[in-house]
Design a protein around this motif. Sequence first.
Motif, PDB file in Angstrom:
ATOM      1  N   ARG A   1       0.973  -1.227   0.123  1.00  0.00           N
ATOM      2  CA  ARG A   1       0.073   0.017   0.023  1.00  0.00           C
ATOM      3  C   ARG A   1       0.782   1.210   0.004  1.00  0.00           C
ATOM      4  O   ARG A   1       0.623   2.096  -0.670  1.00  0.00           O
ATOM      5  CB  ARG A   1      -0.883  -0.053   1.244  1.00  0.00           C
ATOM      6  CG  ARG A   1      -1.923   1.408   1.424  1.00  0.00           C
ATOM      7  CD  ARG A   1      -2.834   0.998   2.553  1.00  0.00           C
ATOM      8  NE  ARG A   1      -3.898   0.318   1.888  1.00  0.00           N
ATOM      9  CZ  ARG A   1      -5.012   1.019   1.516  1.00  0.00           C
ATOM     10  NH1 ARG A   1      -4.830   2.472   1.423  1.00  0.00           N
ATOM     11  NH2 ARG A   1      -6.167   0.620   1.059  1.00  0.00           N
TER      12      ARG A   1
ATOM     13  N   ASP B   1     -12.483   4.184  -8.692  1.00  0.00           N
ATOM     14  CA  ASP B   1     -11.067   4.007  -8.110  1.00  0.00           C
ATOM     15  C   ASP B   1     -10.536   5.662  -8.609  1.00  0.00           C
ATOM     16  O   ASP B   1      -9.454   6.315  -8.022  1.00  0.00           O
ATOM     17  CB  ASP B   1     -10.119   3.072  -8.680  1.00  0.00           C
ATOM     18  CG  ASP B   1     -10.796   2.092  -8.265  1.00  0.00           C
ATOM     19  OD1 ASP B   1     -10.805   1.527  -6.919  1.00  0.00           O
ATOM     20  OD2 ASP B   1     -11.300   0.940  -9.030  1.00  0.00           O
TER      21      ASP B   1
ATOM     22  N   GLN C   1     -17.478   9.830  -0.926  1.00  0.00           N
ATOM     23  CA  GLN C   1     -16.653   8.599  -0.523  1.00  0.00           C
ATOM     24  C   GLN C   1     -16.702   8.292   1.042  1.00  0.00           C
ATOM     25  O   GLN C   1     -16.799   6.977   1.123  1.00  0.00           O
ATOM     26  CB  GLN C   1     -15.053   9.032  -0.654  1.00  0.00           C
ATOM     27  CG  GLN C   1     -14.201   7.840  -0.661  1.00  0.00           C
ATOM     28  CD  GLN C   1     -12.583   8.274  -0.920  1.00  0.00           C
ATOM     29  OE1 GLN C   1     -12.441   9.216  -1.240  1.00  0.00           O
ATOM     30  NE2 GLN C   1     -11.813   7.454  -0.357  1.00  0.00           N
TER      31      GLN C   1
ATOM     32  N   ARG D   1     -16.155   4.296   2.382  1.00  0.00           N
ATOM     33  CA  ARG D   1     -14.896   4.033   1.765  1.00  0.00           C
ATOM     34  C   ARG D   1     -13.774   4.868   2.038  1.00  0.00           C
ATOM     35  O   ARG D   1     -12.681   4.977   1.292  1.00  0.00           O
ATOM     36  CB  ARG D   1     -15.210   4.265   0.137  1.00  0.00           C
ATOM     37  CG  ARG D   1     -16.323   3.283  -0.406  1.00  0.00           C
ATOM     38  CD  ARG D   1     -16.267   3.445  -1.743  1.00  0.00           C
ATOM     39  NE  ARG D   1     -15.360   2.966  -2.511  1.00  0.00           N
ATOM     40  CZ  ARG D   1     -14.643   3.178  -3.688  1.00  0.00           C
ATOM     41  NH1 ARG D   1     -15.145   4.482  -4.220  1.00  0.00           N
ATOM     42  NH2 ARG D   1     -13.687   2.747  -4.558  1.00  0.00           N
TER      43      ARG D   1
ATOM     44  N   SER E   1     -11.266   4.349   3.919  1.00  0.00           N
ATOM     45  CA  SER E   1      -9.812   3.761   3.941  1.00  0.00           C
ATOM     46  C   SER E   1      -9.393   3.460   2.541  1.00  0.00           C
ATOM     47  O   SER E   1      -8.298   3.229   2.599  1.00  0.00           O
ATOM     48  CB  SER E   1     -10.058   2.462   4.806  1.00  0.00           C
ATOM     49  OG  SER E   1     -10.905   1.739   4.138  1.00  0.00           O
ATOM     50  N   GLN E   2     -10.254   3.475   1.467  1.00  0.00           N
ATOM     51  CA  GLN E   2      -9.638   3.150   0.192  1.00  0.00           C
ATOM     52  C   GLN E   2      -9.210   4.362  -0.584  1.00  0.00           C
ATOM     53  O   GLN E   2      -9.690   5.642  -0.102  1.00  0.00           O
ATOM     54  CB  GLN E   2     -10.898   2.665  -0.594  1.00  0.00           C
ATOM     55  CG  GLN E   2     -11.591   1.246  -0.301  1.00  0.00           C
ATOM     56  CD  GLN E   2     -12.724   0.681  -0.721  1.00  0.00           C
ATOM     57  OE1 GLN E   2     -12.761   0.942  -2.004  1.00  0.00           O
ATOM     58  NE2 GLN E   2     -13.504  -0.001  -0.040  1.00  0.00           N
ATOM     59  N   THR E   3      -8.382   4.202  -1.535  1.00  0.00           N
ATOM     60  CA  THR E   3      -7.840   5.324  -2.337  1.00  0.00           C
ATOM     61  C   THR E   3      -8.737   5.354  -3.245  1.00  0.00           C
ATOM     62  O   THR E   3      -9.220   4.573  -4.289  1.00  0.00           O
ATOM     63  CB  THR E   3      -6.309   4.843  -2.864  1.00  0.00           C
ATOM     64  OG1 THR E   3      -5.542   4.650  -1.655  1.00  0.00           O
ATOM     65  CG2 THR E   3      -5.815   5.944  -3.793  1.00  0.00           C
ATOM     66  N   VAL E   4      -9.422   6.872  -3.514  1.00  0.00           N
ATOM     67  CA  VAL E   4      -9.934   7.377  -4.444  1.00  0.00           C
ATOM     68  C   VAL E   4      -9.028   8.375  -5.127  1.00  0.00           C
ATOM     69  O   VAL E   4      -9.026   9.270  -4.418  1.00  0.00           O
ATOM     70  CB  VAL E   4     -11.711   7.706  -4.343  1.00  0.00           C
ATOM     71  CG1 VAL E   4     -11.948   8.159  -5.693  1.00  0.00           C
ATOM     72  CG2 VAL E   4     -12.195   6.459  -3.822  1.00  0.00           C
TER      73      VAL E   4
ATOM     74  N   ARG F   1      -2.695  -0.534 -11.212  1.00  0.00           N
ATOM     75  CA  ARG F   1      -2.822  -0.494  -9.951  1.00  0.00           C
ATOM     76  C   ARG F   1      -1.713  -0.067  -9.048  1.00  0.00           C
ATOM     77  O   ARG F   1      -1.752   0.790  -8.043  1.00  0.00           O
ATOM     78  CB  ARG F   1      -3.561  -1.685  -9.261  1.00  0.00           C
ATOM     79  CG  ARG F   1      -5.102  -2.079  -9.590  1.00  0.00           C
ATOM     80  CD  ARG F   1      -5.641  -3.334  -8.447  1.00  0.00           C
ATOM     81  NE  ARG F   1      -6.008  -2.794  -7.477  1.00  0.00           N
ATOM     82  CZ  ARG F   1      -7.359  -2.300  -6.889  1.00  0.00           C
ATOM     83  NH1 ARG F   1      -8.368  -1.985  -7.781  1.00  0.00           N
ATOM     84  NH2 ARG F   1      -7.504  -1.815  -5.899  1.00  0.00           N
TER      85      ARG F   1
ATOM     86  N   LEU G   1      -2.512   1.476  -5.675  1.00  0.00           N
ATOM     87  CA  LEU G   1      -3.810   0.566  -5.210  1.00  0.00           C
ATOM     88  C   LEU G   1      -3.489  -0.705  -4.726  1.00  0.00           C
ATOM     89  O   LEU G   1      -2.609  -1.153  -5.838  1.00  0.00           O
ATOM     90  CB  LEU G   1      -4.989   0.763  -6.322  1.00  0.00           C
ATOM     91  CG  LEU G   1      -5.418   1.896  -6.615  1.00  0.00           C
ATOM     92  CD1 LEU G   1      -6.283   1.693  -7.952  1.00  0.00           C
ATOM     93  CD2 LEU G   1      -6.122   2.795  -5.464  1.00  0.00           C
TER      94      LEU G   1
ATOM     95  N   PRO H   1      -6.707  -6.035  -4.507  1.00  0.00           N
ATOM     96  CA  PRO H   1      -7.707  -6.092  -3.422  1.00  0.00           C
ATOM     97  C   PRO H   1      -8.040  -7.480  -3.272  1.00  0.00           C
ATOM     98  O   PRO H   1      -7.571  -8.413  -3.990  1.00  0.00           O
ATOM     99  CB  PRO H   1      -8.921  -5.364  -3.889  1.00  0.00           C
ATOM    100  CG  PRO H   1      -8.646  -5.636  -5.228  1.00  0.00           C
ATOM    101  CD  PRO H   1      -7.285  -5.597  -5.710  1.00  0.00           C
TER     102      PRO H   1
ATOM    103  N   ARG I   1     -13.997 -10.363  -2.719  1.00  0.00           N
ATOM    104  CA  ARG I   1     -15.076 -10.266  -1.740  1.00  0.00           C
ATOM    105  C   ARG I   1     -15.623 -11.777  -1.467  1.00  0.00           C
ATOM    106  O   ARG I   1     -16.237 -11.834  -0.406  1.00  0.00           O
ATOM    107  CB  ARG I   1     -15.954  -9.424  -2.238  1.00  0.00           C
ATOM    108  CG  ARG I   1     -16.762 -10.051  -3.517  1.00  0.00           C
ATOM    109  CD  ARG I   1     -17.641  -8.869  -4.260  1.00  0.00           C
ATOM    110  NE  ARG I   1     -16.722  -7.942  -4.910  1.00  0.00           N
ATOM    111  CZ  ARG I   1     -17.118  -6.867  -5.317  1.00  0.00           C
ATOM    112  NH1 ARG I   1     -18.228  -6.415  -5.040  1.00  0.00           N
ATOM    113  NH2 ARG I   1     -16.131  -6.061  -5.975  1.00  0.00           N
TER     114      ARG I   1
END
Lengths: 458, 419
Positions: free
Chosen positions: B14, B272, B295, B300, B302-305, B404, B409, B412, B415
Motif C-alpha cells: 500500500r 477508483d 466517499q 470508503r 480507507s480506500q484510495t480514490v 493498480r 492501489l 484487493p 470479496r
Amino acid sequence: MSENAKQIHLAAHFPGVNNTTVWSDPASGSQIDFSSFVHLARTAERAKFDFLFLAEGLRLREQNGQIYDLDVVGRPDTFTVLAALAAVTDKLGLAGTINSTFNEPYEVARQFATLDHLSAGRAAWNVVTSWDEFTGENFRRGGYLAQPDRYERARQFLAATQVLFDSWRGDEVVADQGSGVFLGDPDAGAFDHHVSQFDITGQFNVPRSPQGRPVIFQAGDSEEGREFAASAADAIFTRHGTLEAGRAFYADVKGRLARYGRSPDELKILPGVTFVLGATDAEARERAHVIRHQQVSGQTAIKLLEQLWNRDLSGYDPDGPLPSVDPLAGENTVARGRASVRMHRDPLATAAEWRALAEAKQLSIRELIIEVSGRQSFIGTPAAVAASLNEFVQTDASDGFILVPHLTPGGLDEFADTVVPLLQERGVFRTEYAGDTLRDHLGLGAPRGPRDGAVVTR
Amino acid sequence: MPHVRIGFRIRFSRKWYFPMPSSPSPVRLAVALDGAGRHPAAWREPGARPRELLTAGYWAALVAEAENGLLDFVTIEDSLGLRPAGETGAAGRPDRVRGRLDAVLVASRVAPLTSHIGLVPTAVVTHTEPFHVSKAIATLDYVSGGRAGVRVKVSLDPADAALFGRRTVPPLGAGQAGTAAGPVLEEFFEEAADWIEVVRRLWDSWEDDAVIRDVATGRFVDRGKLHYVDFEGDHFRVRGPSITPRPPQGQPPVAALGHQAVPYRLIGRSTDIGFVTPHDDRRAAAIVTAVREEQAAAGRESQTVHVFGDLVVVLGDTEREAAERRERLDALDGAAFSPDAYVFAGTAAQLADLIQAWQGAGLTGFRLHPAVLPHDLERITRQLVPELQRRGAFRTAYEADTLRGLLGLPRPANRYAAA
C-alpha cells in the motif's frame, strides 16, 4: 497434382472448453493467458493458415445442478482477444463466435467493423443463436426465444448488422485540411430499420472497414441452418466425419446457393476436425488410443452418459455395463449450457443403439463412450493425413478444415511442421499469402448487397 | 538529485513510496486520446493525420509516445453516436471529425505493443451488458499483463437509445444533458452504480486459485471457488459467475467523469479514479471535498480514490506561440473552444506550475487532453515530463508493472474468498 487442383483452406480452432481438450497432459498450458493465444496464432500464421477460430459460451456449464469441473473451464472475451492478436499477426484471419441472442446489432456491428479496421481486413464472425434461459440469466435482456423465433432472430440480427455495415460506402471521409471538409456526406451511416425483432434508427459511427463486412460463418447442420448459410454466409463450420456424409452435405448446401443468385465458390464448407500424427500408422493409432482415454476418464464417461440419459448415473461403475433403465424423456434437466445435449434428438433410440453396440463389442460404459463420442477424424503419418485431407477436398467433401488440436497451446505445432509442407508439395495449399485480407485468403469477392429478400428496411 | 527514485516493485504494497521531506509529492499524469485531438479543428493542423484515425498504427504510435513519457495511463474516448447530442444529419457540421472505433478494442490492439502504461478505454454503461464488458476488461487485463482499467460513461442522449431500440430515454431539454440534476439523471447514475457493482462482482466471481488442474481427482477447477454473483437491482439481474477467470489485477481500476453532484456521488461511491473539471484551484478544492464526502458517506474512507483534474492543453515553446496556436485553432473552427474542462495555453513550465498549484488543492493527478495529436502529446512527454522530473515531481522510471501498482492501489482481496 494438376495445376487446377482445388486449393485447401485451413484454420486453427483454439482448444475449447470440452473434453476434446486434454488438460491433464504435462504439455497442456493455460487456457486463458494471452501467451497461449499468441502461440497458436503464430503457429497458424507460420503455416499460412486462413484463420484462427474462437468459440464462445456465455455461461459456465452445469451438470446435476453444479458447475461442471471435469473439463477446461474459463475463456477470455472473444473480441478483446482477437483485437490483441491483430497486433502479433499480419495476415491471419481472426474469426470469433458471437451470439445473436445476447447482443444487439448496433454494438456487434461496431465491434466487428472496429476489429476489421484494427486488423486491416481480417475479421470474421461466426453467427450463432442460442436461446436458453439458463444463459440468459447472465444478461439484463434475458434469453428466452420461442422456437420459431430462433433462426428468425439470427437472420434478422445478421441482416440488421449488414444494414449498418453498408450504411457507409467508403468515400464519405474526405478529411481535406484545406477546405475544412471532413465528412463529405452528412447522411453517412444513416439507417432506419424496423423489423419484428429490431427497431433501430440513427447513424452508424464506424466508417466502412477494409473488408466492407466481416466474413460471415454459420455453424450447424440443421435444415434451417443450411438454408441460412446458403442465403447469408461466406463459410459454414460443420461436422461430417466421413467422406460420404461430407459429400452429401457439400452437394446439398452448394445446391442451395443458386436460389440466392450465388455461385458455389461463394460459400466455403469447412468441417471441424481432429487429428493424431505418428511416425508410423501404428504409432499414430497408439497415440490416438492414449488421447481418447485422456479425453474420456471414467468420471467423464458417466457425465457424458448422463447427458443422454438425462438422469443422475453417479452410482454406476464406468467399467461396468450400461444402465438398464431408460433415458428420461423430455427437457434435459441434468446438463445445462451445452449445445451437445440438443443433438440427442431421440434419446431412447440413441440409447438402444448404444446398448446394441455395447453388447456386440462387449464394451463397458467408458469404452462405449470412447467409441461413440468424438473419435479423431484423421489418424496416421503426416503423409497419410495429408493424403486423406486432400482427398476430402478434391472429391468435394469439403473446401478445407478447421483443425481442433487437443492440446493448448502447442497442439498444432507438429501439424504445421509436418503435414502442411506435404500439402504444399502437392500444390494444394499456399506457400505464401497471396493477399492481405481474409476475403482474399478464402477467395471471396467483395461483399454484395443484402441477400435476404425477406429483409424489410424502410 | 532533487527527485525520489523509486526502484522496487510495489505490487502488493500500500505504502509504495517514501517522499523525502524536501521533495514535492509526485503527481500522476494521464492523457486522454480522442480522434485528432480535443480541439475540434485539431485535424486541420500541420502534423495531424486525419485520414489515419481508424488505423491501428495511429493509435499504437500515440500510446507508445505516452509510454515513452512514463505516463500513468491513457484514456481512450468512445461514444455510440456519430455526432454529439442534438447535432444530426444535414444539420451537422461537415468540418468536424466523425467516426470512431470501439475503445476497448483499440486498447486491446495496442496492449501487446506496450509494457507499462495503463490502458483505460471508455465503456458506455446505459446500453451495454455488464457481463460482456466485465469479461472484456478482464481480458484486456490479461492481454496487457495487468494494465487495464475502464472509464464508465452514462448516455443520456435519446438518439443513442434509438440506435439500440430497446429503451427510451426522456429528453432532458436543451443544454441540460451535462449539468441537470433531476430524477432522470439520478436514475441513470443509479443504474451506472449497479452496473459497476455487477462488473466488480463478476471480476471476483472466480477466486485467484480456482483453477486447480488436479489430475488425481480429475477436477480442472475447484467449484467451491467459483461464485454466483446473484445481483438483483431495479434495472437488471445477473447470475454469474463470469466465464473469464479473475483478472491479473483482481479489480482493474474503474474511472468516471463528473461535473456535478450526481456524478461526484458515483465517483465517491463506486470508482477508483474521478475525472473532474475545475477551472481554478479554489474550485478544485471544493470538488475534491465533495468527492471525499461522498466517499465517506459510502464508507470508503480507507480506500484510495484518485481525483484527477481534466485539462485541455495547447502547448508552445513560448507563451505567445501557444496563444497563437489556440487562436489559430479557434479561427479555423469559427468559435472560441470552450469545453467542460479548463483550456490551458502556455509553455510546459507554466503547465507544470499550474499542475503543482492545483495539486496543492487536493487533486492527486491530472488527465491532460492534448488539443492536437500528436503535437501536444509530444510536448507533454518531451517537455512537461522532463520539467516535472527536474522538480522532483514525476517518476523517472516506471516503478510498477500494473495500473493498480502505478496508482498506488493494493491488489484487493476477493470479496467472495473466505477470510
